[in-house]
Write a protein that holds these residues in place. Structure first.
Motif, PDB file in Angstrom:
ATOM      1  N   PHE A  11       0.831  -1.202   0.000  1.00  0.00           N
ATOM      2  CA  PHE A  11       0.000   0.000   0.000  1.00  0.00           C
ATOM      3  C   PHE A  11       0.866   1.252   0.000  1.00  0.00           C
ATOM      4  CE2 PHE A  11      -2.865  -3.246   1.690  1.00  0.00           C
ATOM      5  CZ  PHE A  11      -3.945  -3.068   0.828  1.00  0.00           C
ATOM      6  N   ASN A 131       0.120  -5.564 -10.285  1.00  0.00           N
ATOM      7  CA  ASN A 131      -1.048  -4.854 -10.800  1.00  0.00           C
ATOM      8  C   ASN A 131      -1.751  -4.083  -9.688  1.00  0.00           C
ATOM      9  OD1 ASN A 131      -3.037  -4.299 -12.881  1.00  0.00           O
ATOM     10  ND2 ASN A 131      -4.415  -5.667 -11.781  1.00  0.00           N
ATOM     11  N   GLY A 132      -2.336  -2.956 -10.033  1.00  0.00           N
ATOM     12  CA  GLY A 132      -3.075  -2.203  -9.025  1.00  0.00           C
ATOM     13  C   GLY A 132      -3.455  -0.842  -9.521  1.00  0.00           C
ATOM     14  N   SER A 133      -3.526   0.104  -8.591  1.00  0.00           N
ATOM     15  CA  SER A 133      -3.958   1.466  -8.928  1.00  0.00           C
ATOM     16  C   SER A 133      -2.790   2.396  -9.210  1.00  0.00           C
ATOM     17  CB  SER A 133      -4.780   2.047  -7.769  1.00  0.00           C
ATOM     18  OG  SER A 133      -3.971   2.204  -6.621  1.00  0.00           O
ATOM     19  N   ASN A 147      -2.648   1.032  -4.244  1.00  0.00           N
ATOM     20  CA  ASN A 147      -2.296  -0.358  -3.943  1.00  0.00           C
ATOM     21  C   ASN A 147      -1.582  -1.003  -5.105  1.00  0.00           C
ATOM     22  OD1 ASN A 147      -4.171  -2.177  -5.660  1.00  0.00           O
ATOM     23  ND2 ASN A 147      -5.568  -0.639  -4.803  1.00  0.00           N
TER      24      ASN A 147
ATOM     25  N   HIS B 119      -7.516   4.392  -4.915  1.00  0.00           N
ATOM     26  CA  HIS B 119      -7.874   2.972  -4.957  1.00  0.00           C
ATOM     27  C   HIS B 119      -9.103   2.719  -5.823  1.00  0.00           C
ATOM     28  CE1 HIS B 119      -5.110   1.658  -1.851  1.00  0.00           C
ATOM     29  NE2 HIS B 119      -5.566   2.535  -0.987  1.00  0.00           N
ATOM     30  N   LYS B 120      -9.219   1.474  -6.292  1.00  0.00           N
ATOM     31  CA  LYS B 120     -10.431   0.995  -6.955  1.00  0.00           C
ATOM     32  C   LYS B 120     -10.572  -0.464  -6.554  1.00  0.00           C
ATOM     33  CE  LYS B 120      -8.021   3.668 -10.229  1.00  0.00           C
ATOM     34  NZ  LYS B 120      -8.472   4.918  -9.729  1.00  0.00           N
ATOM     35  N   PHE B 121     -10.971  -0.702  -5.276  1.00  0.00           N
ATOM     36  CA  PHE B 121     -11.142  -2.098  -4.864  1.00  0.00           C
ATOM     37  C   PHE B 121     -12.439  -2.294  -4.079  1.00  0.00           C
ATOM     38  CE2 PHE B 121      -8.696  -0.567  -1.101  1.00  0.00           C
ATOM     39  CZ  PHE B 121      -9.366  -1.171  -0.050  1.00  0.00           C
ATOM     40  N   ASN B 131     -10.194  -5.928  -7.659  1.00  0.00           N
ATOM     41  CA  ASN B 131      -9.213  -4.836  -7.648  1.00  0.00           C
ATOM     42  C   ASN B 131      -8.627  -4.642  -9.041  1.00  0.00           C
ATOM     43  OD1 ASN B 131      -7.500  -2.893  -6.294  1.00  0.00           O
ATOM     44  ND2 ASN B 131      -5.809  -4.328  -6.574  1.00  0.00           N
ATOM     45  N   GLY B 132      -8.284  -3.406  -9.372  1.00  0.00           N
ATOM     46  CA  GLY B 132      -7.673  -3.170 -10.670  1.00  0.00           C
ATOM     47  C   GLY B 132      -7.589  -1.703 -10.986  1.00  0.00           C
ATOM     48  N   SER B 133      -7.661  -1.398 -12.277  1.00  0.00           N
ATOM     49  CA  SER B 133      -7.526  -0.007 -12.720  1.00  0.00           C
ATOM     50  C   SER B 133      -8.884   0.671 -12.901  1.00  0.00           C
ATOM     51  CB  SER B 133      -6.772   0.033 -14.054  1.00  0.00           C
ATOM     52  OG  SER B 133      -7.536  -0.586 -15.080  1.00  0.00           O
ATOM     53  N   ASN B 135     -12.203   2.514 -12.532  1.00  0.00           N
ATOM     54  CA  ASN B 135     -13.098   3.326 -11.720  1.00  0.00           C
ATOM     55  C   ASN B 135     -14.535   2.939 -12.037  1.00  0.00           C
ATOM     56  OD1 ASN B 135     -11.716   5.299  -9.974  1.00  0.00           O
ATOM     57  ND2 ASN B 135     -10.709   5.896 -11.888  1.00  0.00           N
ATOM     58  N   LEU B 149      -9.183  -7.568 -11.456  1.00  0.00           N
ATOM     59  CA  LEU B 149      -8.702  -8.863 -11.001  1.00  0.00           C
ATOM     60  C   LEU B 149      -9.589  -9.298  -9.833  1.00  0.00           C
ATOM     61  CD1 LEU B 149      -4.918  -9.489 -10.302  1.00  0.00           C
ATOM     62  CD2 LEU B 149      -6.645 -10.137  -8.648  1.00  0.00           C
ATOM     63  N   PHE B 160      -6.202  -6.215   2.026  1.00  0.00           N
ATOM     64  CA  PHE B 160      -7.177  -5.206   1.607  1.00  0.00           C
ATOM     65  C   PHE B 160      -8.251  -5.006   2.685  1.00  0.00           C
ATOM     66  CE2 PHE B 160      -5.219  -5.964  -2.487  1.00  0.00           C
ATOM     67  CZ  PHE B 160      -5.263  -4.712  -3.081  1.00  0.00           C
TER      68      PHE B 160
END
Ligand SMILES: [Zn+2]
Ligand SMILES: [Zn+2]
Lengths: 174, 174
Positions: A11, A131-133, A147, B119-121, B131-133, B135, B149, B160
């Protein structure tokens, strides 16, 4: 399946610390004023990237972080095959490292201009997914709540390999 | 670990299709002009969200997608405990569904204004991570190149859950 499949989550924002020892493990002491010897989310991320042995496929909207640029250049210089897919508009912005990476001989392709390329993922050695934001910018690393999910689970990694290949083929090589 | 742990990846943009049958499974026929009976990344995402049975913890920068808003309202109406953490600035933008969700009685908190909540989870039932990219906007779903994902791997889900709890506690309830 063996139990030692890597799964890790980082994070952000990450504490700002000195990264010299990550790039130069033989370094005995550093005289800069940043904290040393502290493990942070960013130092973990850098270590994962520097652990690449054969290929790095990066698909990222924004790339302006100079530590991450230095890491990718180090990989390229030691023979790792690096491919970068990025957003055409962001690549042209002041501070973007895409020009530097291209000049060093790294293959960079830009997404189709009409579509916003919003991914932020990397596949390392066809085995590890990050992978993440998190965009590869200083703000994302040091300021934002972000994340990064790191996994070797094949059912998660394989679709990203396939998608990278698909996007790479349809992207503009110029 | 049992082999039936869910791991799935969805890529966007998603084809635009009718979502009525997802919300109303008893629906016999729909007269709208959108394609019907097609499984898409977005319909998969909606189905996962609508599968929530007890709690939905959502941490998302931008929330303006009306189908996703409808799904969250449906969960709330059937007694699911919904908590939403979002960005203060984006929540005030035209088209944001945050006001609608709040008026319906859903707990919404905004991140500290000085920090960009990127964040986008979502964590579903303390068990499934999305979770991922992506929005929760129409543009992200229908236009952008994005990823989501979905995993039940505890080593990925647990951090998380912990981070959501930490951010929720430090956020502004007003
Ligand atoms: Zn130093
Ligand atoms: Zn319809």
């Amino acid at each position: 399946r063996p139990k030692n499949i890597l799964n890790e989550v980082l994070f952000f924002p990450s504490e700002i610390t000195c990264t010299e020892a990550i790039f130069t493990p033989s370094l005995h002491s550093c005289l800069c004023t940043l904290p040393h010897g502290v493990e942070t989310s960013f130092s973990r991320l850098l270590c994962h990237i520097l652990s690449t042995s054969s290929s790095l496929d990066l698909c990222v909207f924004a790339f302006s972080n100079m530590d991450l640029c230095r890491a990718v250049l180090a990989l390229h210089n030691r023979g790792v095959v690096v491919r970068i897919l990025t957003d055409k508009d962001y690549a042209a912005i002041t501070g973007s490292q895409i020009g530097v990476l291209r000049k060093a001989g790294i293959c960079v392709r830009c997404g189709v201009k009409t579509v916003y390329m919003h991914h932020k993922f990397v596949v390392i050695d066809g085995r590890l997914l990050i992978n993440g934001s998190l965009n590869w910018t200083v703000t994302a690393v040091q300021s934002n709540m972000e994340n990064v999910l790191i996994t070797e689970v094949p059912k998660l990694v394989q679709p990203f390999i396939k998608e990278f290949h698909r996007l790479w083929e349809q992207s503009d090589p110029s």
